[in-house]
Design an enzyme around this catalytic site. Structure first.
Site, PDB file in Angstrom:
ATOM      1  N   HIS A 293       0.838  -1.198   0.000  1.00  0.00           N
ATOM      2  CA  HIS A 293       0.000   0.000   0.000  1.00  0.00           C
ATOM      3  C   HIS A 293       0.867   1.240   0.000  1.00  0.00           C
ATOM      4  O   HIS A 293       1.801   1.357   0.778  1.00  0.00           O
ATOM      5  CB  HIS A 293      -0.904   0.011   1.235  1.00  0.00           C
TER       6      HIS A 293
ATOM      7  N   ASP B 286     -15.150   2.111   7.793  1.00  0.00           N
ATOM      8  CA  ASP B 286     -14.172   3.104   7.328  1.00  0.00           C
ATOM      9  C   ASP B 286     -14.772   3.972   6.229  1.00  0.00           C
ATOM     10  O   ASP B 286     -14.547   5.183   6.189  1.00  0.00           O
ATOM     11  CB  ASP B 286     -12.896   2.422   6.825  1.00  0.00           C
TER      12      ASP B 286
ATOM     13  N   ARG C 201     -15.410  12.248   8.183  1.00  0.00           N
ATOM     14  CA  ARG C 201     -14.193  13.002   8.527  1.00  0.00           C
ATOM     15  C   ARG C 201     -13.909  14.060   7.475  1.00  0.00           C
ATOM     16  O   ARG C 201     -13.461  15.162   7.788  1.00  0.00           O
ATOM     17  CB  ARG C 201     -12.997  12.056   8.639  1.00  0.00           C
TER      18      ARG C 201
ATOM     19  N   SER D  36      -7.720   3.900   9.455  1.00  0.00           N
ATOM     20  CA  SER D  36      -8.450   3.856   8.192  1.00  0.00           C
ATOM     21  C   SER D  36      -7.695   3.007   7.167  1.00  0.00           C
ATOM     22  O   SER D  36      -8.260   2.101   6.552  1.00  0.00           O
ATOM     23  CB  SER D  36      -8.640   5.295   7.690  1.00  0.00           C
TER      24      SER D  36
ATOM     25  N   LYS E  81      -8.570  -1.536   6.156  1.00  0.00           N
ATOM     26  CA  LYS E  81      -8.799  -2.110   4.824  1.00  0.00           C
ATOM     27  C   LYS E  81      -7.759  -3.180   4.514  1.00  0.00           C
ATOM     28  O   LYS E  81      -8.058  -4.203   3.898  1.00  0.00           O
ATOM     29  CB  LYS E  81      -8.768  -0.997   3.768  1.00  0.00           C
TER      30      LYS E  81
HETATM   31  N1  URA Z   1      -6.056   7.118   3.191  1.00  0.00           N
HETATM   32  C1  URA Z   1      -7.039   6.424   3.804  1.00  0.00           C
HETATM   33  O1  URA Z   1      -7.428   5.356   3.333  1.00  0.00           O
HETATM   34  N2  URA Z   1      -7.562   6.907   4.939  1.00  0.00           N
HETATM   35  C2  URA Z   1      -7.160   8.062   5.499  1.00  0.00           C
HETATM   36  O2  URA Z   1      -7.662   8.429   6.538  1.00  0.00           O
HETATM   37  C3  URA Z   1      -6.139   8.778   4.851  1.00  0.00           C
HETATM   38  C4  URA Z   1      -5.608   8.282   3.704  1.00  0.00           C
END
Ligand code: URA
Ligand code: CA
Length: 434
Positions: A82, A161, A168, A183, A187
């Site tokens: 990622h 999320d 947010r 967050s 995932k």
């Molecule tokens: N990328 C994400 O998936 N979540 C965040 O809060 C910030 C960047």
């Protein structure tokens, strides 16, 4: 348990228990906890933070809020990768096939472009026929066949999320370490890999403006991985200029293909090699980074990495012929040079603005439902530290819709700073954690 009591606790800087956090996340996912309460708690977290244990509990509660992908049908150590986002970061499209060509397994659910930052799914969709929406059994079959699959996130992955991120976004609570880390990692945990490799960017094209902030975010995420029993490593890397030369979807695929053909050099290639080496060592294919690197460099020159990309494209329904004939990718109608307005060294770039100059041409989205033009973008001709003469091209713009052409080029030219002294080169990789 009552949500107002949980909010009150966090307002007064107390740590929340795992069950309080789970009560909040489960209720918010189910709709029994409202946006008002969730917004108040996010704001309390924004002001008062969370310790690593709370952050890990929050992450795991969000990971459990939807489907947890079961990849036990794939034999071997599956690694996920990622990147925290940036400009001209085409690493995934090259790293996946390169790792697979060397015996590794890369399983990846990617995202779309966000703001100035590109997204792997948009890039892959510029390849005619490539389908990023695969059923789970096909995802597993593809990885078992060729060692790599890159697809879109399923709708049922970490729904808490998805809801929380949207909240947010409109309550100015995105930019806080525990919420960003949980967050991203929720995932990754739900996506079912065995190990996780993170590329946390720092600089003016990244979420984190400084090295210490990026290192802190990386450390929190590595710690979450440890709590969840998924070995996680993180590279902290420079995003103070576009990583590669291509910015824009099909253009970035072209650059990835050129690297896999062994035809391109530079920071992008260097980071692709380093990330692939990490994947091979994390996946226990090689014992040492030195051994892995020998094979990775070989795979870039013996055609095996390129053949792996062809196979990956074909298995996702795409036309593998693009790897040998780049003109099969979408091409823009117009190519225009953006030229230097003075002579000197390139001393800095506003990387986010360079990304936005391509968004203005249609390479990314200004609103969520905007269509993306796969052909447009720009190709950088210079990097920080290079000398340019007045009138020399800094970049080549690839344009279809000419309405924003002037404005995009002006934004780009303002974003490239020219001065009289050659700047020191920043290291591409600032730190490795985990
Ligand atoms: N990328 C994400 O998936 N979540 C965040 O809060 C910030 C960047
Ligand atoms: Ca990216």
């Amino acid at each position: 348990m009552r949500i107002p009591d949980i909010i009150h606790k966090k307002q007064h800087k107390q740590a929340l228990t795992a069950s309080e956090i789970a009560y909040f996340i489960d209720g918010y996912t189910a709709g029994t906890v409202g946006d008002d309460q969730a917004a108040a708690l996010c704001m309390a977290i924004w002001f008062n933070g969370m310790d690593n244990r709370e952050t890990a509990d929050l992450t795991m509660a969000m990971a459990r809020s939807g489907d947890q992908v079961d990849l036990s049908g794939i034999e071997g150590i599956k690694v996920d990768k990622h990147s925290s986002g940036g400009v001209a970061d085409t690493t995934t499209i090259a790293v996946g096939p390169l790792a697979a060509a060397c015996g590794g397994l890369l399983v990846k659910m990617s995202g779309r472009g966000l703001g100035h930052s590109g997204g792997t799914l948009d890039k892959l969709e510029s390849i005619p026929g490539y389908n990023v929406h695969q059923k789970m059994e096909d995802f597993i079959r593809i990885v078992n066949t060729c060692g790599v699959s890159i697809i879109g996130q399923t709708a049922t992955l970490a729904p808490a999320d998805k809801k929380l991120y949207a909240l947010r976004d409109v309550t100015s609570t995105v930019d806080t370490m525990p919420l960003i880390a949980s967050s991203i990692m929720s995932k990754k945990l739900a996506a079912g890999s065995d190990r996780i490799l993170l590329d946390v960017k720092w600089g003016n094209g990244a979420f984190m403006p400084t090295v210490p902030q990026a290192v802190e975010l990386a450390r929190i995420m590595v710690e979450i991985g440890k709590h969840a029993g998924k070995p996680t490593r993180a590279l902290v890397t420079d995003m103070n200029q576009p990583l590669g030369n291509a910015v824009g979807n099909a253009l970035e695929v072209i650059e990835a293909v050129k690297i896999l053909r062994g035809e391109a050099e530079g920071d992008l290639k260097e980071l692709i090699i380093t990330l692939t080496v990490e994947i091979l060592v994390m996946g226990e294919i090689y014992d040492t980074p030195e051994d892995a690197r020998v094979r990775v460099v070989q795979a870039l020159h013996d055609g095996s990495a390129l053949r792996k990309l062809e196979q990956m494209i074909e298995l996702h329904g795409g036309d593998p012929a693009v790897c040998n004939d780049l003109s099969l990718l979408p091409q823009a109608g117009r190519v225009v040079a953006a030229v230097a307005e003075s002579s000197g060294y390139i001393i800095g770039m506003e990387t986010g603005s360079i990304g936005l100059s391509t968004v203005m041409l249609g390479a990314g989205r200004e609103r969520k439902d905007d269509a993306v033009d796969p052909a447009v973008g720009l190709w950088m001709k210079k990097r920080i530290g290079d000398y340019v003469e007045k009138g020399e091209p800094l970049a080549e713009f690839h344009i279809n819709d000419t309405r924003n052409e002037q404005e995009a080029i002006e934004l780009f030219l303002r974003a490239v700073h020219i001065g009289s002294e050659k700047p020191e080169k920043k290291p591409l990789i600032a730190e490795i954690i985990g």
